[in-house]
Design a protein around this motif. Structure first.
Motif, short mmCIF file in Angstrom:
data_model
loop_
_atom_site.label_atom_id
_atom_site.label_comp_id
_atom_site.label_asym_id
_atom_site.label_seq_id
_atom_site.Cartn_x
_atom_site.Cartn_y
_atom_site.Cartn_z
N LEU A 325 0.80 -1.15 0.06
CA LEU A 325 0.18 -0.04 -0.15
C LEU A 325 0.91 1.08 0.04
N VAL A 326 1.75 1.12 0.60
CA VAL A 326 2.90 2.39 0.61
C VAL A 326 4.07 2.35 -0.23
N GLN A 349 10.21 11.44 2.05
CA GLN A 349 11.00 11.01 3.10
C GLN A 349 10.30 10.84 4.62
N ARG A 350 9.18 11.82 4.78
CA ARG A 350 8.47 11.69 5.94
C ARG A 350 7.53 10.47 5.80
N VAL A 351 7.09 10.04 4.69
CA VAL A 351 6.31 9.03 4.56
C VAL A 351 7.16 7.54 4.94
N LEU A 352 8.59 7.62 4.49
CA LEU A 352 9.20 6.48 5.03
C LEU A 352 9.40 6.49 6.34
N VAL A 368 13.96 6.97 19.23
CA VAL A 368 14.67 5.78 18.23
C VAL A 368 14.77 6.74 17.10
N THR A 369 16.10 6.96 16.63
CA THR A 369 16.15 7.70 15.38
C THR A 369 15.78 7.23 14.14
N VAL A 370 15.29 8.11 13.31
CA VAL A 370 14.40 7.69 12.16
C VAL A 370 15.72 6.80 11.14
N THR A 371 17.00 7.13 11.50
CA THR A 371 17.95 6.56 10.48
C THR A 371 18.38 5.16 11.00
N ALA A 372 18.15 5.12 12.40
CA ALA A 372 18.53 3.77 12.94
C ALA A 372 17.09 2.92 12.68
N ALA A 373 16.03 3.47 12.37
CA ALA A 373 14.57 2.56 11.99
C ALA A 373 14.90 2.12 10.78
N LEU A 374 15.28 3.17 9.94
CA LEU A 374 15.52 2.71 8.51
C LEU A 374 16.45 1.48 8.19
N GLN A 375 17.82 1.86 8.74
CA GLN A 375 18.78 0.64 8.78
C GLN A 375 18.33 -0.60 9.48
N HIS A 378 16.55 -2.12 6.47
CA HIS A 378 17.33 -2.39 5.32
C HIS A 378 16.81 -1.42 4.29
N TRP A 379 16.24 -0.26 4.70
CA TRP A 379 15.61 0.67 3.63
C TRP A 379 16.62 1.72 3.38
N LEU A 380 16.53 2.02 1.97
CA LEU A 380 17.36 3.11 1.55
C LEU A 380 16.48 4.52 1.71
N PRO A 381 17.13 5.57 2.20
CA PRO A 381 16.37 7.20 2.00
C PRO A 381 15.89 7.17 0.30
N VAL A 382 14.90 8.19 0.41
CA VAL A 382 14.47 8.45 -0.98
C VAL A 382 15.30 8.84 -2.13
N HIS A 383 16.42 9.54 -1.71
CA HIS A 383 17.07 10.01 -2.75
C HIS A 383 17.95 8.98 -3.19
N GLN A 384 18.30 7.95 -2.49
CA GLN A 384 19.12 6.62 -2.88
C GLN A 384 18.30 5.56 -3.39
N ARG A 385 17.02 5.75 -3.10
CA ARG A 385 15.87 4.78 -3.90
C ARG A 385 15.98 5.33 -5.24
N ILE A 386 16.02 6.69 -5.20
CA ILE A 386 15.99 7.11 -6.78
C ILE A 386 17.24 6.72 -7.43
N THR A 387 18.31 6.83 -6.98
CA THR A 387 19.65 6.54 -7.33
C THR A 387 19.68 5.10 -7.83
N TYR A 388 19.18 4.18 -7.15
CA TYR A 388 19.16 2.87 -7.42
C TYR A 388 18.39 2.51 -8.43
N LYS A 389 17.26 3.19 -8.57
CA LYS A 389 16.51 2.90 -9.78
C LYS A 389 17.12 3.42 -11.01
N LEU A 390 17.84 4.48 -11.16
CA LEU A 390 18.51 5.09 -12.28
C LEU A 390 19.73 3.90 -12.71
N CYS A 391 20.29 3.46 -11.70
CA CYS A 391 21.41 2.59 -11.91
C CYS A 391 20.74 1.40 -12.45
#
Length: 422
Positions: A325-326, A349-352, A368-375, A378-391
Motif C-alpha cells: 500500500l505504501v 521521506q516523511r512517509v518512509l 529511536v532515530t529515524v535513521t536507525a529505524a530505516l537501517q 534495510h531501507w534506503l532513503p528516498v534520494h538513494q532509492r531514486i539513484t538505485y532505480k536509475l542505476c
C-alpha cells in the motif's frame, strides 16, 4: 509464424468467462455502467495455454521487429515508467532549448471490448505473418467465446461474444497491441513524437514559440487521421477524456496565454489544462512535479491510518501491508524525481519515517532515530532509492535490455566530442 501441430483448436470448455464488474475509481458513480471495468475470470488451464501462445508470439514479433517501438504495454522490459521517462526526457530537452511542448493524451472508449475479430485475424495474418496451424488456433481461440456477468448475489445466463478480447486474459492484451499497431504509423506520418501504453496514447510536439500555430494544426490533422483509423478498426476516441497541456519556461507560458493553443477533436474543442495525469504521474505545465509528490504523500498517509491496528498485527503482516500500500507508491516512477532537492523530496521521506515507525511499532517518545529505524529495516532513503532505480535503468541500457527508445536516448561519455576513450 508456422505451426507443426496436427490440431490447432483451443478447447471449447476453456472459452467461458465469468465477468465481475469492478469500479474503476471509488469516486465514480456506482449506478453508471461506464464506471465499471469488465474483468474476466478465466479457467486456470485456459490461461496456462495462453501463456504458451503469448511466449511464442512475443518471440516471433521480437525476432522480426513487428511490435511498434513506442508501444510499452505487455512487453518484456517495457513499463509505464519507461514510457513516461522517455516523454518527460524529450520535454526537458526541448524546454532547456528554449522551446515549448504540447502533450495530448488520447483515450479509446472501451477499446478492449470493441475489437473486431475478423479485422484482428486479418492483421495477424497480413502484418504479423501468422499462418497455417497457428492462424487456425488463433481463430479457434476467438470464436465461440461466452461470458456470464456475476454479482454478489446473481449470475446472468451465458452470452456469446462476437467482439472484443477478454480483459483479465493473458493473450487478449497482446492481441490488442497487435490490433492497434497501425496507429503508430499514422502518427509517424506527421513527425509527431508518440508513446502508447495499451489504449492510452500520448502525442508530443516540441517547437519554437513562433511555430505554435503550425504545431497545433499538425496535431489536429494527426488526431483527425487517428480518428478515421479508429473508425475503420471499430474503435472510438473519447473526446471527454482527451487532455491537452503545454510545457515551457515561465516567460514562454505567459506568451502562450495570448495565442490560440486549444485543439479541435471532431466537434469538441479541447482546452489546455495546467496539470494532467499521465499513466499515474501528475505532470504540471511548469514541470515542478510538486503536485505529484503531494498526491503520493497524501495517499500514503491515508493508508498509514492502519497504525490504529498495529497492536493486533504482527510485524510480518505490517511489512506486507506497507509493501503493498505504501512502498509501491513511493517507488512508482521515482526515476522521474532524479535531481530534485532534498526539500522537495522531504514529504516522501516523511512517509518512509512514518512507515518505519508503524512497522516497528515505535512512537516519538521511544527516542529511536529515524535513521536507525530505516537501517534496521534495510531501507534506503528516498534520494538513494531514486539513484538505485536509475542505476538499474542504466544497467539495462548498457546491456541492451532496455526499450529501444531509452537506448537511443543514451550515449556513452567516451563517444562525446572532446571525451577521451578510456
Amino acid at each position: 509464424m508456422n505451426c507443426s501441430f496436427t490440431t490447432a483448436i483451443f478447447p471449447a470448455c476453456q472459452k467461458h468467462a465469468i465477468v465481475k464488474p469492478l469500479l474503476k475509481k471509488p469516486s465514480f458513480d456506482p449506478f453508471d455502467m461506464k464506471s465499471y471495468r469488465p474483468v474476466s475470470n478465466l479457467t486456470f488451464i485456459g490461461k496456462f495455454l495462453e501463456c504458451f501462445a503469448v511466449k511464442r508470439f512475443h518471440e516471433h514479433a521480437s525476432a522480426h521487429c513487428l511490435f511498434p517501438v513506442h508501444q510499452c504495454a505487455y512487453r518484456p522490459r517495457h513499463s509505464t515508467e519507461t514510457a513516461v521517462l522517455s516523454v518527460l526526457g524529450d520535454i526537458f530537452h526541448a524546454v532547456d532549448s528554449g522551446k515549448v511542448c504540447t502533450l495530448v493524451l488520447l483515450d479509446l472508449s472501451t477499446a478492449f471490448d470493441t475489437v473486431d475479430h475478423s479485422i484482428l485475424l486479418m492483421v495477424l495474418k497480413d502484418r504479423f505473418g501468422v499462418q497455417g496451424g497457428v492462424f487456425d488456433w488463433f481463430m479457434s481461440y476467438l470464436t465461440g467465446r461466452t461470458q456470464s456477468v456475476s454479482t454478489s448475489t446473481e449470475r446472468s445466463e451465458p452470452t456469446e461474444l462476437t467482439r472484443g478480447v477478454p480483459q483479465g486474459s493473458v493473450l487478449g492484451p497482446v492481441k490488442f497491441i497487435a490490433y492497434t499497431e497501425e496507429l503508430h504509423a499514422t502518427a509517424d506520418q506527421f513527425s509527431i513524437c508518440h508513446h502508447a501504453y495499451a489504449d492510452d496514447t500520448q502525442l508530443l510536439a516540441c517547437v519554437q514559440l513562433k511555430d505554435v500555430n503550425s504545431a497545433r494544426r499538425s496535431l489536429e490533422r494527426c488526431i483527425t487521421d487517428i480518428h478515421k483509423w479508429s473508425v475503420q478498426r471499430r474503435l472510438q476516441l473519447n473526446p471527454e477524456k482527451t487532455e491537452l497541456i503545454w510545457f515551457g519556461g515561465r516567460v514562454k507560458l505567459d506568451s502562450l496565454q495570448a495565442m490560440e493553443i486549444r485543439i479541435r477533436l471532431g466537434q469538441v474543442d479541447v482546452e489546455p489544462v495546467d496539470c494532467v495525469r499521465d499513466l499515474g504521474v501528475l505532470l504540471d505545465s511548469s514541470l515542478s512535479v510538486h503536485q505529484h509528490i503531494a498526491r503520493v504523500t497524501s495517499t500514503c498517509f491515508f493508508h498509514l491510518r492502519l497504525r490504529k491496528l498495529s497492536r493486533i498485527l504482527d510485524t510480518e503482516t505490517r511489512k506486507r501491508l506497507v509493501c503493498a500500500l505504501v512502498l509501491t507508491r513511493v517507488d512508482y516512477c521515482n526515476s522521474l524525481l532524479a535531481g530534485l532537492s532534498d526539500s522537495t523530496l522531504a514529504p516522501l521521506q516523511r512517509v518512509l519515517h512514518a512507515t518505519a515507525w508503524f512497522i516497528l511499532d515505535l512512537w516519538p517518545q521511544d527516542y529511536v532515530t529515524v535513521t536507525a529505524a530505516l537501517q534496521s529495516l534495510h531501507w534506503l532513503p528516498v534520494h538513494q532509492r531514486i539513484t538505485y532505480k536509475l542505476c538499474v535503468l542504466m544497467h539495462s541500457v548498457a546491456f541492451s535490455y532496455a526499450p529501444t527508445y531509452l537506448q537511443d536516448a543514451v550515449a556513452p561519455r567516451s563517444t562525446l566530442p572532446g571525451r577521451v576513450h578510456l
